[in-house]
Design a protein around this motif. Structure first.
Motif, mmCIF file in Angstrom:
data_model
loop_
_atom_site.group_PDB
_atom_site.id
_atom_site.type_symbol
_atom_site.label_atom_id
_atom_site.label_comp_id
_atom_site.label_asym_id
_atom_site.label_seq_id
_atom_site.Cartn_x
_atom_site.Cartn_y
_atom_site.Cartn_z
ATOM 1 N N TRP A 116 0.831 -1.190 0.000
ATOM 2 C CA TRP A 116 0.000 0.000 0.000
ATOM 3 C C TRP A 116 0.871 1.248 0.000
ATOM 4 O O TRP A 116 0.611 2.210 -0.720
ATOM 5 C CB TRP A 116 -0.870 -0.055 1.260
ATOM 6 C CG TRP A 116 -2.191 0.514 1.018
ATOM 7 C CD1 TRP A 116 -3.242 -0.088 0.405
ATOM 8 C CD2 TRP A 116 -2.602 1.825 1.366
ATOM 9 N NE1 TRP A 116 -4.296 0.784 0.363
ATOM 10 C CE2 TRP A 116 -3.929 1.953 0.942
ATOM 11 C CE3 TRP A 116 -1.979 2.893 2.005
ATOM 12 C CZ2 TRP A 116 -4.650 3.116 1.127
ATOM 13 C CZ3 TRP A 116 -2.698 4.047 2.189
ATOM 14 C CH2 TRP A 116 -4.027 4.144 1.751
ATOM 15 N N GLU A 163 2.286 1.813 -3.544
ATOM 16 C CA GLU A 163 1.288 2.341 -4.478
ATOM 17 C C GLU A 163 1.049 3.830 -4.234
ATOM 18 O O GLU A 163 1.078 4.642 -5.166
ATOM 19 C CB GLU A 163 -0.026 1.558 -4.324
ATOM 20 C CG GLU A 163 -1.097 2.048 -5.284
ATOM 21 C CD GLU A 163 -2.397 1.248 -5.163
ATOM 22 O OE1 GLU A 163 -2.378 0.064 -5.522
ATOM 23 O OE2 GLU A 163 -3.407 1.812 -4.703
ATOM 24 N N LYS A 164 0.829 4.192 -2.980
ATOM 25 C CA LYS A 164 0.502 5.585 -2.652
ATOM 26 C C LYS A 164 1.693 6.511 -2.846
ATOM 27 O O LYS A 164 1.543 7.630 -3.327
ATOM 28 C CB LYS A 164 0.003 5.693 -1.205
ATOM 29 C CG LYS A 164 -1.229 4.879 -0.914
ATOM 30 C CD LYS A 164 -2.258 5.075 -1.980
ATOM 31 C CE LYS A 164 -3.412 4.162 -1.958
ATOM 32 N NZ LYS A 164 -4.035 4.012 -3.280
ATOM 33 N N GLU A 206 1.982 7.211 -6.480
ATOM 34 C CA GLU A 206 0.951 8.152 -6.928
ATOM 35 C C GLU A 206 1.310 9.593 -6.523
ATOM 36 O O GLU A 206 1.139 10.528 -7.298
ATOM 37 C CB GLU A 206 -0.406 7.810 -6.294
ATOM 38 C CG GLU A 206 -1.130 6.638 -6.911
ATOM 39 C CD GLU A 206 -2.471 6.432 -6.202
ATOM 40 O OE1 GLU A 206 -3.366 7.280 -6.311
ATOM 41 O OE2 GLU A 206 -2.624 5.400 -5.510
ATOM 42 N N ILE A 207 1.782 9.752 -5.290
ATOM 43 C CA ILE A 207 2.056 11.092 -4.757
ATOM 44 C C ILE A 207 3.375 11.639 -5.294
ATOM 45 O O ILE A 207 3.491 12.826 -5.585
ATOM 46 C CB ILE A 207 2.055 11.047 -3.205
ATOM 47 C CG1 ILE A 207 0.637 10.770 -2.697
ATOM 48 C CG2 ILE A 207 2.594 12.336 -2.607
ATOM 49 C CD1 ILE A 207 0.543 10.383 -1.235
ATOM 50 N N LYS A 224 1.270 3.783 -13.991
ATOM 51 C CA LYS A 224 0.346 3.848 -15.136
ATOM 52 C C LYS A 224 -0.983 4.463 -14.705
ATOM 53 O O LYS A 224 -1.552 5.316 -15.389
ATOM 54 C CB LYS A 224 0.135 2.448 -15.716
ATOM 55 C CG LYS A 224 1.417 1.862 -16.311
ATOM 56 C CD LYS A 224 1.151 0.698 -17.253
ATOM 57 C CE LYS A 224 0.504 -0.474 -16.558
ATOM 58 N NZ LYS A 224 0.229 -1.586 -17.488
ATOM 59 N N GLN A 225 -1.478 4.037 -13.561
ATOM 60 C CA GLN A 225 -2.783 4.519 -13.105
ATOM 61 C C GLN A 225 -2.754 6.033 -12.868
ATOM 62 O O GLN A 225 -3.717 6.724 -13.165
ATOM 63 C CB GLN A 225 -3.168 3.763 -11.825
ATOM 64 C CG GLN A 225 -4.656 3.745 -11.534
ATOM 65 C CD GLN A 225 -5.104 5.018 -10.842
ATOM 66 O OE1 GLN A 225 -4.326 5.685 -10.189
ATOM 67 N NE2 GLN A 225 -6.371 5.355 -11.016
ATOM 68 N N SER A 226 -1.629 6.522 -12.355
ATOM 69 C CA SER A 226 -1.562 7.961 -12.062
ATOM 70 C C SER A 226 -1.020 8.764 -13.244
ATOM 71 O O SER A 226 -0.740 9.951 -13.104
ATOM 72 C CB SER A 226 -0.740 8.210 -10.788
ATOM 73 O OG SER A 226 0.561 7.680 -10.918
ATOM 74 N N GLN A 227 -0.867 8.065 -14.378
ATOM 75 C CA GLN A 227 -0.484 8.735 -15.635
ATOM 76 C C GLN A 227 0.847 9.461 -15.523
ATOM 77 O O GLN A 227 0.989 10.611 -15.952
ATOM 78 C CB GLN A 227 -1.573 9.734 -16.053
ATOM 79 C CG GLN A 227 -2.939 9.102 -16.221
ATOM 80 C CD GLN A 227 -3.152 8.593 -17.641
ATOM 81 O OE1 GLN A 227 -3.064 9.337 -18.597
ATOM 82 N NE2 GLN A 227 -3.427 7.302 -17.790
ATOM 83 N N GLN A 228 1.825 8.772 -14.958
ATOM 84 C CA GLN A 228 3.157 9.347 -14.879
ATOM 85 C C GLN A 228 4.081 8.590 -15.827
ATOM 86 O O GLN A 228 3.805 7.450 -16.192
ATOM 87 C CB GLN A 228 3.683 9.258 -13.446
ATOM 88 C CG GLN A 228 2.827 10.029 -12.458
ATOM 89 C CD GLN A 228 3.408 10.026 -11.049
ATOM 90 O OE1 GLN A 228 4.365 10.716 -10.747
ATOM 91 N NE2 GLN A 228 2.823 9.237 -10.160
ATOM 92 N N HIS A 230 4.357 13.048 0.881
ATOM 93 C CA HIS A 230 3.484 14.193 0.635
ATOM 94 C C HIS A 230 4.024 15.476 1.270
ATOM 95 O O HIS A 230 3.848 16.567 0.721
ATOM 96 C CB HIS A 230 2.051 13.908 1.113
ATOM 97 C CG HIS A 230 1.091 14.947 0.628
ATOM 98 N ND1 HIS A 230 0.527 15.872 1.452
ATOM 99 C CD2 HIS A 230 0.657 15.241 -0.620
ATOM 100 C CE1 HIS A 230 -0.241 16.681 0.730
ATOM 101 N NE2 HIS A 230 -0.180 16.320 -0.528
#
Lengths: 236, 236
Positions: free
Chosen positions: B91, B94-95, B98-99, B131-135, B227
Motif C-alpha cells: 500500500w 502504491e501511494k 501516486e504522490i 500507469k494509473q496515475s499517468q506518470q 506528501h
C-alpha cells in the motif's frame, strides 16, 4: 501504554464495552491492577487500572484525568464516495484518522459503483486507528447520503466546501484554502464526479480544486486532502 | 488513454512484454489499430497504435513522441523497513508512487519482523501505480539491505538523509528540510529504530526528525514523508 475507548467514561469507575473487554483479556492478556489509559473519544483521557476482568465486561478504576489536548482551531470534514473495492475505503479511514480528520461522510455519486457500506466495520477501523495513533478524539462517521442530500446540508456548519476535481484548470487545494478554517472537501468515485454533479456543486457555491499534478485514486485523494490540510495549518 | 510500459521503447516499432501484452488483449480487449500510449518509465512517452496482438507478445507502432515532462529539480528517496503485514508495504508503494517518489530502499532493522520481500510483486505494484496515475517516471526499487549497509551508502548521491523518529524532541520534517533538494528519509519498522540504530545514524550525520504530533504506522509515515516533500516543493 494501552489506550482503551469508553464513550461515556467520567471520573470514578467505568465499564469497557464487550469488544474492548475482549481485547484487554484475550489479546493483551491484562490482569487486575494493570495500568491502562481510557479515553472517551471526545478529548478526555484517564489513567486507569483494571478493577475486574471478564471477556464481556471489564471494569476499570479511573485514577486521574490526563490533560485534555487543546482542540485544533480548524476542522476538516471529508465527504468521499465509497470505493468499488471496500478495502480502499477502509485504508482511507485508517490513514485519514492517523493524519487528522474530524468527520467523514460517505456520499453516493452518479458514477459510484458501490452503493452500500458496512458502517459498523468502518467505525471499528476508525476506533483502532485513533487508539493506535494515540489520539483522544474519535472522528465522526456520518451516515451514507446521496450527492444531492450532501449538497443541501454542507456549509451549514459555516465551513467552506471544496470539490476535488482532477486537472480542471482549477487552483490546487493548497493554494485555495486558508489555515485556521472549518473546511469540507468532497472526493469523487472512480470515474470522478459527473459533469452534471460538478455543475450543481458550482451552483451551490462549492469551489473546484485539484490535488496536484498526478491523477490520484479516490482513497489517495482523501489522504492527500487530509495531509494538505494538516500542512497548511502547520506551515502558514 | 491506456498507458503501457515498455522499458526499452524508442521511435519506430516496439514489443510489449508478456504481462503488458496480456493486459492489452485479455483485460482491455484491445484490437489492431487501437490507440494507446507507451512509456519507457524514464520520462519518454509515445502515442502508439496496436500493430499485432498476441497474449504473449503484442507489437505496437510508436507514432509520435509526446513532450517529456520536465524532471523535478528535487528528488526523494525513501528507505523503509518492510512492515510485518505485507499488504501495508504494498500500500505504501502504491501511494508513494501516486504522490511522488523517485526511489525506495527496503531496509532491515533491529526491530524488523519481516526479513524478506517479494521484489517482483512490489515492482508490479509500482508499475501499476505509475500507469494509473499517468506518470512517465517509474520509481526505482532498490534491493533489500541492512540498516548498516544503508548507512554506508546513503548520502553518496549528495542527498541529505533524515531519520523519522516519533516525538524525540526533534524538528518536524517540514521544518527541517528545504525545497529543491535531493533528500532521503528513513522510516523504521513497527517498534521504531532501536536506540543503538539511532545513535549510529547520528554518528553518520543523519538528522532525526518527526512527522507531526500523532503516532503514525510505518506505511503512513512513508506516505506522509512523500506528501510533506511534495508540499514543501510546492509551497516554499
Amino acid at each position: 501504554m494501552n489506550l482503551f475507548y469508553a464513550p461515556n467514561c467520567s471520573a470514578g469507575e467505568c465499564t469497557l464495552g464487550e469488544e474492548e473487554s475482549k481485547h484487554a483479556l484475550k489479546v493483551l492478556r491484562l490482569a487486575i491492577g494493570d495500568s491502562i489509559q481510557v479515553t472517551d473519544g471526545k478529548g478526555k483521557c484517564y489513567k486507569a487500572a483494571i478493577a475486574s476482568l471478564d471477556s464481556k465486561c471489564c471494569k476499570v478504576d479511573l485514577l486521574n484525568a490526563l490533560p485534555t489536548p487543546a482542540r485544533r482551531l480548524w476542522s476538516l470534514h471529508i465527504a468521499i464516495a465509497p470505493t468499488k473495492n471496500n478495502s480502499r475505503l477502509e485504508w482511507f479511514l485508517e490513514k485519514a484518522c492517523e493524519i487528522g480528520v474530524d468527520s467523514i461522510t460517505p456520499i453516493l455519486c452518479e458514477h459510484s459503483e458501490r452503493r452500500k457500506i458496512k458502517t459498523e466495520r468502518l467505525e471499528k477501523i476508525l476506533l483502532g486507528a485513533m487508539k493506535q495513533s494515540q489520539q483522544y478524539y474519535l472522528p465522526v462517521l456520518n451516515p451514507l447520503m446521496s450527492f444531492d442530500e450532501f449538497l443541501s446540508v454542507t456549509g451549514a456548519d459555516a465551513s467552506t466546501t471544496y470539490m476535488a476535481s482532477y486537472k480542471d484548470g482549477n487552483k490546487e487545494l493548497v493554494d485555495a484554502c486558508q489555515p485556521g478554517q472549518h473546511t469540507t472537501v468532497m472526493i469523487g468515485p472512480e470515474g470522478d464526479f459527473s459533469e452534471a454533479e460538478k455543475e450543481r456543486a458550482k451552483l451551490n457555491g462549492i469551489v473546484a480544486v485539484n490535488l496536484g499534478q498526478t491523477r490520484l485514486r479516490t482513497e489517495t485523494a482523501g489522504i492527500v486532502a487530509a495531509h494538505t490540510f494538516a500542512m497548511i495549518n502547520k506551515i502558514r
